[in-house]
Design a protein around this motif. Structure first.
Motif, PDB file in Angstrom:
ATOM      1  N   ASP A   1      26.427  52.130  49.068  1.00 55.75           N
ATOM      2  CA  ASP A   1      26.804  51.902  47.671  1.00 55.75           C
ATOM      3  C   ASP A   1      27.454  50.557  47.440  1.00 55.75           C
ATOM      4  N   GLY A   2      27.273  49.610  48.361  1.00 53.39           N
ATOM      5  CA  GLY A   2      27.842  48.282  48.192  1.00 53.39           C
ATOM      6  C   GLY A   2      29.119  48.089  48.975  1.00 53.39           C
ATOM      7  N   GLY A   3      29.653  49.148  49.558  1.00 49.94           N
ATOM      8  CA  GLY A   3      30.765  49.013  50.477  1.00 49.94           C
ATOM      9  C   GLY A   3      32.136  49.037  49.847  1.00 49.94           C
ATOM     10  N   GLY A   4      32.288  48.799  48.553  1.00 44.93           N
ATOM     11  CA  GLY A   4      33.594  48.919  47.943  1.00 44.93           C
ATOM     12  C   GLY A   4      34.221  47.647  47.432  1.00 44.93           C
ATOM     13  N   TYR A   5      33.509  46.508  47.445  1.00 45.81           N
ATOM     14  CA  TYR A   5      34.052  45.282  46.857  1.00 45.81           C
ATOM     15  C   TYR A   5      34.500  45.531  45.422  1.00 45.81           C
ATOM     16  N   ASP A   6      33.684  46.260  44.679  1.00 45.27           N
ATOM     17  CA  ASP A   6      34.005  46.512  43.277  1.00 45.27           C
ATOM     18  C   ASP A   6      35.295  47.310  43.139  1.00 45.27           C
ATOM     19  N   ARG A   7      35.473  48.333  43.990  1.00 42.21           N
ATOM     20  CA  ARG A   7      36.688  49.149  43.916  1.00 42.21           C
ATOM     21  C   ARG A   7      37.932  48.316  44.230  1.00 42.21           C
TER      22      ARG A   7
ATOM     23  N   MET B   1      28.040  44.307  41.399  1.00 41.31           N
ATOM     24  CA  MET B   1      28.838  45.514  41.603  1.00 41.31           C
ATOM     25  C   MET B   1      30.151  45.453  40.832  1.00 41.31           C
ATOM     26  N   VAL B   2      30.770  44.282  40.791  1.00 34.85           N
ATOM     27  CA  VAL B   2      32.026  44.151  40.039  1.00 34.85           C
ATOM     28  C   VAL B   2      31.765  44.359  38.549  1.00 34.85           C
ATOM     29  N   HIS B   3      30.655  43.811  38.050  1.00 34.93           N
ATOM     30  CA  HIS B   3      30.310  43.996  36.639  1.00 34.93           C
ATOM     31  C   HIS B   3      30.094  45.480  36.346  1.00 34.93           C
ATOM     32  N   ARG B   4      29.465  46.186  37.263  1.00 30.38           N
ATOM     33  CA  ARG B   4      29.247  47.624  37.068  1.00 30.38           C
ATOM     34  C   ARG B   4      30.583  48.353  36.963  1.00 30.38           C
ATOM     35  N   ALA B   5      31.545  47.962  37.780  1.00 40.12           N
ATOM     36  CA  ALA B   5      32.865  48.583  37.717  1.00 40.12           C
ATOM     37  C   ALA B   5      33.566  48.246  36.404  1.00 40.12           C
ATOM     38  N   LEU B   6      33.394  47.016  35.918  1.00 39.29           N
ATOM     39  CA  LEU B   6      33.958  46.640  34.620  1.00 39.29           C
ATOM     40  C   LEU B   6      33.358  47.498  33.496  1.00 39.29           C
ATOM     41  N   LEU B   7      32.080  47.826  33.617  1.00 37.48           N
ATOM     42  CA  LEU B   7      31.438  48.678  32.620  1.00 37.48           C
ATOM     43  C   LEU B   7      32.029  50.084  32.636  1.00 37.48           C
ATOM     44  N   ASP B   8      32.388  50.573  33.812  1.00 37.62           N
ATOM     45  CA  ASP B   8      33.037  51.885  33.896  1.00 37.62           C
ATOM     46  C   ASP B   8      34.357  51.875  33.129  1.00 37.62           C
ATOM     47  N   ASP B   9      35.108  50.771  33.229  1.00 34.14           N
ATOM     48  CA  ASP B   9      36.349  50.639  32.461  1.00 34.14           C
ATOM     49  C   ASP B   9      36.061  50.698  30.965  1.00 34.14           C
ATOM     50  N   ALA B  10      34.985  49.995  30.551  1.00 34.83           N
ATOM     51  CA  ALA B  10      34.636  49.966  29.130  1.00 34.83           C
ATOM     52  C   ALA B  10      34.254  51.367  28.639  1.00 34.83           C
ATOM     53  N   ARG B  11      33.496  52.103  29.446  1.00 35.52           N
ATOM     54  CA  ARG B  11      33.081  53.457  29.050  1.00 35.52           C
ATOM     55  C   ARG B  11      34.282  54.365  28.836  1.00 35.52           C
ATOM     56  N   ARG B  12      35.298  54.168  29.687  1.00 36.38           N
ATOM     57  CA  ARG B  12      36.480  55.022  29.600  1.00 36.38           C
ATOM     58  C   ARG B  12      37.510  54.498  28.609  1.00 36.38           C
ATOM     59  N   GLY B  13      37.248  53.317  28.020  1.00 36.69           N
ATOM     60  CA  GLY B  13      38.159  52.758  27.029  1.00 36.69           C
ATOM     61  C   GLY B  13      39.538  52.460  27.565  1.00 36.69           C
ATOM     62  N   LEU B  14      39.597  52.018  28.823  1.00 40.54           N
ATOM     63  CA  LEU B  14      40.900  51.771  29.439  1.00 40.54           C
ATOM     64  C   LEU B  14      41.592  50.570  28.782  1.00 40.54           C
ATOM     65  N   PRO B  15      42.901  50.635  28.610  1.00 38.16           N
ATOM     66  CA  PRO B  15      43.629  49.493  28.030  1.00 38.16           C
ATOM     67  C   PRO B  15      43.636  48.321  29.001  1.00 38.16           C
ATOM     68  N   GLY B  16      43.683  47.115  28.451  1.00 37.73           N
ATOM     69  CA  GLY B  16      43.750  45.922  29.275  1.00 37.73           C
ATOM     70  C   GLY B  16      42.449  45.582  29.981  1.00 37.73           C
ATOM     71  N   ARG B  17      41.353  46.159  29.507  1.00 39.76           N
ATOM     72  CA  ARG B  17      40.066  45.916  30.169  1.00 39.76           C
ATOM     73  C   ARG B  17      39.597  44.483  29.945  1.00 39.76           C
ATOM     74  N   CYS B  18      38.628  44.066  30.765  1.00 41.33           N
ATOM     75  CA  CYS B  18      38.046  42.733  30.645  1.00 41.33           C
ATOM     76  C   CYS B  18      37.199  42.642  29.379  1.00 41.33           C
ATOM     77  N   THR B  19      37.378  41.584  28.594  1.00 37.48           N
ATOM     78  CA  THR B  19      36.614  41.421  27.351  1.00 37.48           C
ATOM     79  C   THR B  19      35.534  40.356  27.460  1.00 37.48           C
ATOM     80  N   GLU B  20      35.672  39.409  28.394  1.00 31.99           N
ATOM     81  CA  GLU B  20      34.653  38.367  28.535  1.00 31.99           C
ATOM     82  C   GLU B  20      34.473  38.010  30.013  1.00 31.99           C
ATOM     83  N   LEU B  21      33.214  37.857  30.400  1.00 31.51           N
ATOM     84  CA  LEU B  21      32.857  37.446  31.745  1.00 31.51           C
ATOM     85  C   LEU B  21      32.063  36.154  31.644  1.00 31.51           C
TER      86      LEU B  21
END
Length: 427
Positions: free
Chosen positions: A310-316, A1-21
């Protein structure tokens, strides 16, 4: 779920996003399966974080900014024992609550402390986000090494706030709230929108109050008597007899269900890595649908609503926490952090679960209204249990372990506690 949220950041091109997991696990098969799940999940997402598998904890830690600690010492088979040993004495066992939580903590804390020490040595500027249960107890132990740089998170409080806000007819993104307690032992005591208090009206509205999980679980009469909305895990304390009967009558414990499910998933996924993501989504949904089944059965039996699957919100929570620290985007979240002066009856370094203001400096617990006597009593007793468990794990002190078990409100006799401890030590 956290990885899915990181992908949402990538889709939106947010600054300071995670580059490596970086993935690290003591079980290489599990890592391969999870890497396959993440690869399929990231398909077609431009600028998705690179995913790298590491064969050592030290290698995984070097150069990291955030460490997600989610471990299960002893695997799901260990959870089965944590539940069955207390149940043999007709005492509730669960991985965060009661004797089962103490047994899990005794096994987990030494490993969590080893991880904390490696983080301090190799990534002293990193922030550790602890998912590992019992989350409050493990965060308390790790804070002895990492101080305020370890923060425990849980999705139960944010889920409660969102459900209560919707039931009160408010936008969950706009409400402010007062929540305080320990992990899996907290109360929502105020819910406001534009300065208007919503909780009394919600408690008075029978239909609205019983339209969401906590209302169904605890019942309108008891919630009105409390004058607050308790975390779902308080059902084990307030309705101990009913929940114990439900668990004893069940064909299998939650741990046994998860043990069978996880073994089945990893076996099937390892044999067909191209189907790992599909298998994972099916497994995750089934896990969410059956979450809290014993407590629901004890309160009349009902199915979870679709919005709660929906996973309860850990990702959020995790992403909001990382954004606030990495980008100094100030926000307020319910987190497990050292108390400071928020609850004066507890020591400053006692980890509590409460509303925090988060920034680049970390998470700072906010002042709250005085904690009522019944709430404070449970908090003090459970904090004593947590500290005794940590002492027992660190010092191999049987007396501290016995004290932790016997002082727990869900264990009704030192003799029972001694028999539980003896059985656990024989395994």
């Amino acid at each position: 779920m956290v990885h899915r949220a990181l992908l949402d950041d990538a889709r939106r091109g947010l600054p300071g996003r995670c580059t490596e997991l970086v993935l690290y696990d003591t079980d290489s098969m599990r890592m391969r399966v999870i890497a396959s799940v993440l690869s399929a999940q990231a398909a077609g997402v431009p600028d998705a974080p690179d995913v790298r598998i590491s064969d050592s904890l030290d290698d995984a830690l070097r150069g990291t900014d955030f460490v997600f600690s989610a471990i299960r010492v002893g695997g799901t088979a260990g959870r089965v024992r944590d539940e069955r040993i207390p149940l043999a004495e007709r005492v509730l066992g669960q991985e965060t609550v009661g004797a089962g939580g103490v047994l899990y903590g005794l096994r987990t804390i030494p490993v969590a402390l080893e991880i904390a020490e490696r983080v301090a040595a190799l990534a002293p500027d990193a922030w550790v986000i602890n998912f590992t249960n019992p989350a409050g107890m493990v965060t308390q132990a790790m804070s002895r090494v990492l101080g305020e740089r370890v923060i425990g998170i849980c999705d139960s409080p944010v889920g409660l706030v969102r459900r209560a806000a919707r039931a009160a007819g408010a936008d969950p993104e706009r409400v402010e709230f007062d929540y305080v307690g320990l992990n899996h032992l907290g109360w929502l005591r105020s819910l406001t929108l534009d300065g208007r208090e919503l909780l009394p009206g919600l408690l008075a509205d029978e239909r609205a109050l019983t339209s969401f999980e906590e209302g169904k679980l605890f019942g309108a009469e008891w919630l009105r008597a409390l004058g607050s909305l308790p975390n779902e895990y308080l059902h084990y304390y307030y309705f101990r007899r009913e929940t114990l009967r439900s668990v004893l009558d069940s064909v299998e414990t939650r741990g046994e269900f998860l043990d069978h499910q996880q073994v089945g998933f990893f076996t099937a996924a390892a044999a067909a890595l191209h189907k790992a993501h599909e298998l994972w989504e099916h497994t995750r949904l089934h896990r969410e649908q059956t979450y809290g089944a014993a407590s629901r059965a004890a309160s009349g039996g009902w199915q979870r609503d679709t919005c709660d699957l929906d996973g309860g919100g850990y990702d959020r929570v995790a992403l909001a926490l990382m954004r606030a620290i990495a980008g100094d985007e100030r926000t307020r979240l319910v987190l497990n952090v050292p108390n400071g002066s928020t609850v004066p009856a507890l020591s400053a370094d006692a980890v509590i679960e409460t509303v925090c203001e988060v920034s680049a400096k970390g998470a700072r617990p906010l002042p709250c209204a005085p904690v009522r006597e019944d709430q404070l009593g449970l908090m003090l007793q459970l904090k004593a249990v947590e500290l005794a468990t940590i002492d027992a794990a660190v010092l191999a002190d049987r007396g501290a372990a016995l004290r932790a078990l016997a002082l727990h409100p869900l264990v009704d006799s030192p003799a029972v506690a001694a028999r539980i401890l003896e059985r656990a030590q024989r395994v």
